[in-house]
Design an enzyme around this catalytic site. Structure first.
Site, PDB file in Angstrom:
ATOM      1  N   MET A   1       0.824  -1.212   0.000  1.00 47.82           N
ATOM      2  CA  MET A   1       0.000   0.000   0.000  1.00 47.82           C
ATOM      3  C   MET A   1       0.856   1.258   0.000  1.00 47.82           C
ATOM      4  O   MET A   1       1.752   1.407   0.838  1.00 47.82           O
ATOM      5  CB  MET A   1      -0.933   0.009   1.215  1.00 47.82           C
ATOM      6  CG  MET A   1      -1.993  -1.073   1.168  1.00 47.82           C
ATOM      7  SD  MET A   1      -3.065  -1.047   2.630  1.00 47.82           S
ATOM      8  CE  MET A   1      -1.964  -1.729   3.870  1.00 47.82           C
ATOM      9  N   VAL A   2       0.560   2.148  -0.920  1.00 50.30           N
ATOM     10  CA  VAL A   2       1.290   3.395  -1.027  1.00 50.30           C
ATOM     11  C   VAL A   2       1.262   4.135   0.298  1.00 50.30           C
ATOM     12  O   VAL A   2       0.223   4.234   0.967  1.00 50.30           O
ATOM     13  CB  VAL A   2       0.696   4.265  -2.144  1.00 50.30           C
ATOM     14  CG1 VAL A   2      -0.763   4.569  -1.911  1.00 50.30           C
ATOM     15  CG2 VAL A   2       1.469   5.565  -2.300  1.00 50.30           C
TER      16      VAL A   2
ATOM     17  N   GLN B   1       7.883  -5.183  -3.739  1.00 55.99           N
ATOM     18  CA  GLN B   1       7.244  -5.056  -5.039  1.00 55.99           C
ATOM     19  C   GLN B   1       7.898  -3.922  -5.836  1.00 55.99           C
ATOM     20  O   GLN B   1       8.006  -2.794  -5.348  1.00 55.99           O
ATOM     21  CB  GLN B   1       5.752  -4.763  -4.914  1.00 55.99           C
ATOM     22  CG  GLN B   1       5.068  -4.768  -6.295  1.00 55.99           C
ATOM     23  CD  GLN B   1       3.604  -4.415  -6.238  1.00 55.99           C
ATOM     24  OE1 GLN B   1       3.246  -3.248  -6.118  1.00 55.99           O
ATOM     25  NE2 GLN B   1       2.744  -5.422  -6.335  1.00 55.99           N
TER      26      GLN B   1
ATOM     27  N   CYS C   1      -0.986  -2.156 -12.101  1.00 61.49           N
ATOM     28  CA  CYS C   1      -1.322  -0.781 -11.737  1.00 61.49           C
ATOM     29  C   CYS C   1      -2.049  -0.080 -12.881  1.00 61.49           C
ATOM     30  O   CYS C   1      -1.510   0.035 -13.982  1.00 61.49           O
ATOM     31  CB  CYS C   1      -0.063  -0.002 -11.382  1.00 61.49           C
ATOM     32  SG  CYS C   1      -0.399   1.717 -10.958  1.00 61.49           S
TER      33      CYS C   1
ATOM     34  N   HIS D   1      -5.856  -9.472  -8.588  1.00 61.64           N
ATOM     35  CA  HIS D   1      -6.925  -8.592  -8.109  1.00 61.64           C
ATOM     36  C   HIS D   1      -8.162  -8.870  -8.949  1.00 61.64           C
ATOM     37  O   HIS D   1      -8.096  -8.863 -10.184  1.00 61.64           O
ATOM     38  CB  HIS D   1      -6.494  -7.131  -8.242  1.00 61.64           C
ATOM     39  CG  HIS D   1      -7.467  -6.164  -7.631  1.00 61.64           C
ATOM     40  ND1 HIS D   1      -7.154  -5.402  -6.527  1.00 61.64           N
ATOM     41  CD2 HIS D   1      -8.740  -5.830  -7.957  1.00 61.64           C
ATOM     42  CE1 HIS D   1      -8.193  -4.646  -6.207  1.00 61.64           C
ATOM     43  NE2 HIS D   1      -9.163  -4.894  -7.066  1.00 61.64           N
TER      44      HIS D   1
ATOM     45  N   ASN E   1      -7.131 -11.049  -4.321  1.00 60.77           N
ATOM     46  CA  ASN E   1      -7.127  -9.695  -3.767  1.00 60.77           C
ATOM     47  C   ASN E   1      -8.367  -8.946  -4.239  1.00 60.77           C
ATOM     48  O   ASN E   1      -8.804  -9.114  -5.369  1.00 60.77           O
ATOM     49  CB  ASN E   1      -5.844  -8.978  -4.222  1.00 60.77           C
ATOM     50  CG  ASN E   1      -5.769  -7.531  -3.784  1.00 60.77           C
ATOM     51  OD1 ASN E   1      -5.323  -6.677  -4.538  1.00 60.77           O
ATOM     52  ND2 ASN E   1      -6.193  -7.225  -2.578  1.00 60.77           N
ATOM     53  N   GLY E   2      -8.915  -8.111  -3.340  1.00 59.51           N
ATOM     54  CA  GLY E   2     -10.039  -7.259  -3.711  1.00 59.51           C
ATOM     55  C   GLY E   2     -11.240  -7.438  -2.812  1.00 59.51           C
ATOM     56  O   GLY E   2     -11.749  -8.551  -2.658  1.00 59.51           O
TER      57      GLY E   2
ATOM     58  N   ALA F   1      -6.087  -4.830   1.446  1.00 61.14           N
ATOM     59  CA  ALA F   1      -5.449  -3.516   1.354  1.00 61.14           C
ATOM     60  C   ALA F   1      -6.163  -2.535   2.279  1.00 61.14           C
ATOM     61  O   ALA F   1      -5.818  -2.396   3.440  1.00 61.14           O
ATOM     62  CB  ALA F   1      -5.448  -3.032  -0.098  1.00 61.14           C
TER      63      ALA F   1
END
Length: 391
Positions: free
Chosen positions: A27-28, A80, A109, A178, A209-210, A233
């Site tokens: 996560m950013v 990553q 992305c 995802h 994921n999701g 996330a």
């Protein structure tokens, strides 16, 4: 020495126990070592770093110090990378190899800047390049060091299956998928049927994921997919104890976050400390308390607020003490860094470490609680405008 973990053995052990690997997404801004330490105390088995630009990481010391901090016990850990050059992906992987358990290539992305610069989803239109990126890195490291990839599903199911099968042939050890397409928003339902078909046909571990907001979400998705891992996330950002079955952040988790701050010294910024608490306290504070918390600007004022309103009875806190103070001084291969330092990106690219502050928190207006997270499940991408004012 940095502790190491064989990630493949995590999947094998989970399968033997009829369960799945619980994963914290890249996560950013938020997948820093302090948060990784916290969630591992609350049921997470595997953590990722935020997505790091491989070229900047190779070229610039500030990029390396900003993006990669670890501790002796920060394992299992996968870095990553966003990469479009075999040389840069390989060299970035070599730089982090002594300190992590694997590397992951971001091929999912959907952000405009990433697509424009040839990263993320843009790589899926270049299968030969993706093959070279993954195969080259896989061939240059021992088998107990994993090489993986993260993708999104495509509009057409058949093309998605073919894509995943082609990625498997690159020699990767596992894959994260995802369950939304690049054009879908985080509020949309994930495509469980496509994820199921991918898991059924895969010969390597698949992490789904999701849309994971609770432990029940994770268990239910695993029951349907029989996947090897479940990644969260935004759900785990709001509740770091998600994989321990809590429906909201427990007080023991908040106290541990405070302890991690105390042990981190100058390695944790106030903005990072405060922002995480904003997410954790969303379901705990009243509207009036949120307004007050919003404008706190020092570590001391935040801690005083928490002791006054939240941490009233320290006897109820978990006795488990987070291990964070044994930071590793990373010694990166000078031959590699010198080679890449001669071709600095400069300020014209998407991310710059030369003259700019990587994330500008200095100009924040304290309006975190009047904001919402834009495309929350996109936190695993380099979105420069996560916070948007709500209407």
């Amino acid at each position: 020495m940095k502790s190491k973990t064989n990630v493949i053995e995590l999947f094998q052990e989970a399968k033997a126990n009829l369960t799945y690997v619980k994963v914290c997404a890249p996560m950013v801004r938020y997948s820093k070592v302090q948060f990784r330490t916290l969630v591992k105390n609350f049921g997470v088995d595997l953590c990722f770093t935020p997505m790091i630009l491989a070229d900047s990481f190779c070229q610039n010391a500030k990029a390396r110090s900003n993006e990669f901090v670890t501790t002796t016990y920060d394992t299992p850990l996968v870095v990553q990378f966003a990469a479009k050059s075999v040389d840069e992906f390989l060299d970035a992987s070599k730089l982090v190899y002594p300190y992590v358990d694997g590397v992951d290539l971001n091929c999912g992305c959907p952000q405009r800047w990433a697509m424009k610069d040839g990263y993320g989803c843009a790589l899926l239109s270049k299968p030969e390049l993706v093959h070279n990126l993954l195969r080259t890195v896989r061939n240059n490291f021992p088998s107990n060091f994993t090489v993986s990839v993260k993708v999104r599903i495509l509009q057409e199911v058949k093309k998605t299956i073919v894509m995943c099968q082609q990625l498997e042939k690159c020699g990767i050890d596992f894959m994260t998928v995802h369950g939304r397409t690049p054009v879908q928003k985080s509020g949309e339902v994930i495509d469980v049927d496509t994820l199921k078909e991918i898991c059924d046909k895969a010969t390597i571990p698949i992490i789904a994921n999701g849309g994971i907001k609770t432990m029940q979400d994770a268990d239910s998705l695993h029951d349907v997919l029989q996947c090897s891992g479940i990644m969260s996330a935004s759900g785990i950002l709001n509740n770091p104890a998600l994989f321990n079955g809590y429906n909201k952040t427990p007080l023991s988790c908040i106290k541990q976050w405070m302890d991690l701050k105390d042990k981190s010294g100058d390695k944790l910024t106030f903005q990072c400390y405060h922002h995480h608490l904003v997410f954790m306290l969303e379901k705990i504070l009243t509207k009036k308390q949120k307004q007050e918390f919003n404008y706190l600007s020092t570590f001391e004022s935040v801690d005083n607020f928490l002791y006054k309103h939240i941490i009233n009875d320290c006897n109820t806190m978990s006795a488990k003490i987070p291990v964070i103070d044994d930071f590793v001084i990373c010694q990166f291969d000078k031959q590699i860094t010198d080679k890449h330092s001669r071709k600095c990106r400069g300020c014209s690219k998407s991310i710059c470490y030369c003259t700019c502050v990587y994330y500008d928190y200095d100009n924040n207006n304290g309006s975190y609680f009047t904001s919402y997270v834009k495309d929350a499940d996109e936190l695993d991408y380099m979105d420069s405008s996560i916070f948007e004012e709500s209407s």
